[in-house]
Design a protein around this motif. Structure first.
Motif, PDB file in Angstrom:
ATOM      1  N   ILE A   4       0.842  -1.198   0.000  1.00 13.19           N
ATOM      2  CA  ILE A   4       0.000   0.000   0.000  1.00 13.19           C
ATOM      3  C   ILE A   4       0.880   1.253   0.000  1.00 13.19           C
ATOM      4  N   ALA A   5       1.996   1.214   0.712  1.00 14.98           N
ATOM      5  CA  ALA A   5       2.905   2.377   0.753  1.00 14.98           C
ATOM      6  C   ALA A   5       3.417   2.698  -0.646  1.00 14.98           C
ATOM      7  N   TRP A   6       3.816   1.677  -1.394  1.00 14.85           N
ATOM      8  CA  TRP A   6       4.317   1.915  -2.756  1.00 14.85           C
ATOM      9  C   TRP A   6       3.206   2.273  -3.718  1.00 14.85           C
ATOM     10  N   ARG A   7       2.032   1.696  -3.493  1.00 17.16           N
ATOM     11  CA  ARG A   7       0.891   2.064  -4.330  1.00 17.16           C
ATOM     12  C   ARG A   7       0.519   3.526  -4.110  1.00 17.16           C
ATOM     13  N   GLU A   8       0.681   3.995  -2.884  1.00 13.80           N
ATOM     14  CA  GLU A   8       0.406   5.402  -2.560  1.00 13.80           C
ATOM     15  C   GLU A   8       1.317   6.308  -3.401  1.00 13.80           C
ATOM     16  N   ILE A   9       2.587   5.952  -3.468  1.00 19.64           N
ATOM     17  CA  ILE A   9       3.535   6.738  -4.261  1.00 19.64           C
ATOM     18  C   ILE A   9       3.166   6.660  -5.748  1.00 19.64           C
ATOM     19  N   MET A  10       2.733   5.492  -6.187  1.00 21.29           N
ATOM     20  CA  MET A  10       2.302   5.338  -7.586  1.00 21.29           C
ATOM     21  C   MET A  10       1.060   6.185  -7.868  1.00 21.29           C
ATOM     22  N   ALA A  11       0.157   6.272  -6.894  1.00 25.18           N
ATOM     23  CA  ALA A  11      -1.049   7.088  -7.079  1.00 25.18           C
ATOM     24  C   ALA A  11      -0.672   8.573  -7.150  1.00 25.18           C
ATOM     25  N   LEU A  12       0.261   8.978  -6.289  1.00 22.79           N
ATOM     26  CA  LEU A  12       0.694  10.389  -6.272  1.00 22.79           C
ATOM     27  C   LEU A  12       1.387  10.780  -7.573  1.00 22.79           C
ATOM     28  N   THR A  13       2.062   9.820  -8.209  1.00 22.37           N
ATOM     29  CA  THR A  13       2.786  10.120  -9.447  1.00 22.37           C
ATOM     30  C   THR A  13       1.963   9.748 -10.692  1.00 22.37           C
TER      31      THR A  13
END
Ligand SMILES: [Zn+2]
Length: 227
Positions: free
Chosen positions: A31-40
């Motif tokens: 979820i932490a990495w998906r969050e970064i993917m969502a932000l970018t």
């Protein structure tokens, strides 16, 4: 081209909660990495892209490293969850086993597995070293795939099909994918796949290549000065 977000395989899915004691830690890392993917903008949903369907999904292997091909179970984001700004354990499924040739997936969890689960499965089948797969949609990276010399699957191979699975394993065997840990999905607009031994490793690979694509994009302009 197969539409984004449409399940192409037969899922034998048992709908039940995932044990938080067992899956919380792995899900949180993902979820932490998906969050970064969502932000970018690498995961999300946008009415102006792909007919408004959600895009991007992430997974991580669960269970023993020695599991055989077709049984490398993984925790994957659920179908139709790409557009959600934030997700929790209830938005995941565990794919227990899969058969790419028969287009079949056996899974359980509160959500149905991502429509692109068989592409994730192909990356896990390529090597037991692969423990995380991130599927991003990046126009900047995909359009520069040739300039950046990214390995690329045959454009005729639609995402989630047996043809795509064999393309993923071919590129892995030819070592371009195993060394770079990134490939462009030639027949899947903006589609990028990265792999890693951990979510952190895969996330780092994705962000490094994204920066390289933006650097290329900067060089495409007449001047580096901001417009
Ligand atoms: Zn996709």
């Amino acid at each position: 081209m197969v539409p984004e977000g449409v399940i192409q395989f037969e899922a034998e899915h048992e709908r039940r909660a995932l044990e938080s004691r067992r899956y919380d830690e792995l899900a949180c890392e993902l979820i932490a990495w998906r969050e970064i993917m969502a932000l970018t903008g690498l995961v999300g949903q946008d009415p102006s892209r792909y007919g408004g369907a959600g895009y991007g999904n992430v997974s991580v292997r669960v269970g023993p490293r020695g599991a055989s091909i077709g049984r490398r179970s993984f925790l994957v984001t659920g179908s139709q969850t790409s557009g959600q700004r934030s997700i929790g354990l209830d938005d995941f499924a565990v794919v227990e086993r899969y058969d790419g040739a028969a287009n079949r997936v056996w899974s359980h969890g509160p959500a149905l597995p991502s429509s692109e689960s068989l592409t994730h499965a192909a990356a896990y089948d390529a090597s037991p070293i692969v423990r995380c797969v991130l599927h991003a949609h990046s126009p900047v990276l995909w359009r520069r795939r040739r300039a950046l010399r990214l390995p690329e699957t045959d454009p005729a191979a639609a995402n989630g099909t047996p043809a795509m699975a064999s393309e993923v394993s071919r590129l892995y065997r030819e070592t371009v994918f195993s060394e770079r840990r990134i490939l462009a999905l030639g027949g899947h607009e903006d589609g990028i796949l990265v792999i890693g031994g951990t979510a952190e490793e895969a996330g780092g690979v994705l962000l490094r290549w994204l920066a390289r694509a933006y650097r290329e994009a900067c060089g495409d302009r007449d001047s580096c000065a901001a417009p």
